[in-house]
Design an enzyme around this catalytic site. Sequence first.
Site, PDB file in Angstrom:
ATOM      1  N   GLU A  34       0.001  -1.017   5.693  1.00 34.04           N
ATOM      2  CA  GLU A  34       1.119  -0.557   6.531  1.00 34.04           C
ATOM      3  C   GLU A  34       1.081   0.940   6.755  1.00 34.04           C
ATOM      4  O   GLU A  34       1.521   1.434   7.796  1.00 34.04           O
ATOM      5  CB  GLU A  34       2.443  -0.957   5.865  1.00 34.04           C
ATOM      6  CG  GLU A  34       3.678  -0.793   6.755  1.00 34.04           C
ATOM      7  CD  GLU A  34       4.284   0.606   6.746  1.00 34.04           C
ATOM      8  OE1 GLU A  34       5.103   0.914   7.628  1.00 34.04           O
ATOM      9  OE2 GLU A  34       3.941   1.411   5.846  1.00 34.04           O
ATOM     10  N   ASP A  44       0.825  -1.214   0.000  1.00 32.90           N
ATOM     11  CA  ASP A  44       0.000   0.000   0.000  1.00 32.90           C
ATOM     12  C   ASP A  44       0.855   1.258   0.000  1.00 32.90           C
ATOM     13  O   ASP A  44       2.032   1.251   0.372  1.00 32.90           O
ATOM     14  CB  ASP A  44      -0.950   0.006   1.196  1.00 32.90           C
ATOM     15  CG  ASP A  44      -0.233   0.028   2.541  1.00 32.90           C
ATOM     16  OD1 ASP A  44       0.781  -0.688   2.687  1.00 32.90           O
ATOM     17  OD2 ASP A  44      -0.684   0.759   3.443  1.00 32.90           O
TER      18      ASP A  44
END
Length: 359
Positions: free
Chosen positions: A123, A70
Amino acid sequence: MDAVQLLTRMVEIKSVSENEREVAEYLVEYMSENGLEAHIDDAGNAVGIKSGKITAEEQVEDLVLLGHMDTVPGDIPVRQEGDLLFGRGSVDAKGPLATFVAATIQAQIAENRRVIVVGAVEEEISTSKGAHYAKDQYSPVACVIGEPSNWDAITLGYKGQFLVKYRLEQEVGHTAGANSAVGEKAVIWWQKIQEHCESFNEERNKLFDQLLPTLRHIQTSSDGLTEVAEVIVGIRLPLDVDIPQLKNTVCNFDEHAEIDCYSHEEAYKSDKNNGLVRAFLKSIRQQNARPRFKTKTGTSDMNSVGPKWQCPIVAYGPGDSTLDHTPNEHISISEYLRAIEVLKSVLEDSGTLQQKKCK
């Protein structure tokens, strides 16, 4: 498809936190086509596994390469200019994750070693969903976190953090009255946090050892009858802070406000006297460079998995971390390729990463 094409395609696929499915599917397909056993796990992580020759199952060492798919928001046109690849996530952290994938594909994995590549979800937001799921699925002898450190350096530790929400509501008063407005009271509360951190930091010269507060959000509103101040503060934490005491202190700076401390992660720093670090030092020196150690003032998935696994753990990956989240985010292709060579040598190193398995 070569390693540069792999990274370019990963960067081209938008994957803001909670929207990683497309890049996960791409990675699983790519890893499957290149000899890894690959799947998407129940958290949405892309997982690829490759083993060396297994002569004794009880001697197998699992090495987890934990990166993340991400990115933060921000549309940067993907383009290559000379040696530089521009695009959101090129540094943080698709460059390191692509390094993991490419090196694992290219490496002749050492005997009795199993390499598990994990491209984690979320994350970049406070949930760290992918890492928290992974920490309960594996028991590795060592772990590498995929974050930019530059190709010739490894990161041993990250600061912790917690976030604080402040909300104060009161009746509207005249601006010439004796009672301070909610905005003023919120600012005073923030200033007390700054003063406390400054006092804590006296004679602490390294940023890694300091309390580092940041004002992330502040706003006031009114409906004509009541006024409200809302603030979000982040505090980066050193290894030795008493977190319950700090939370209590922050809450007591304004007893009339609603104050909530949340998203708590402790600082974590790994030891450097282990087989994993030695393998990296050897590999970087083979590339005619002098290895460097770093600690970071941010957080990473090391904070999530390190306390649970209690094994040798470092962060590694190409890229300049000062470009994280910036409009100018880009990575050097030549550095990326050198990082692949470094990690490939680590994966092929026959030395034991650790004598006993992690908890």
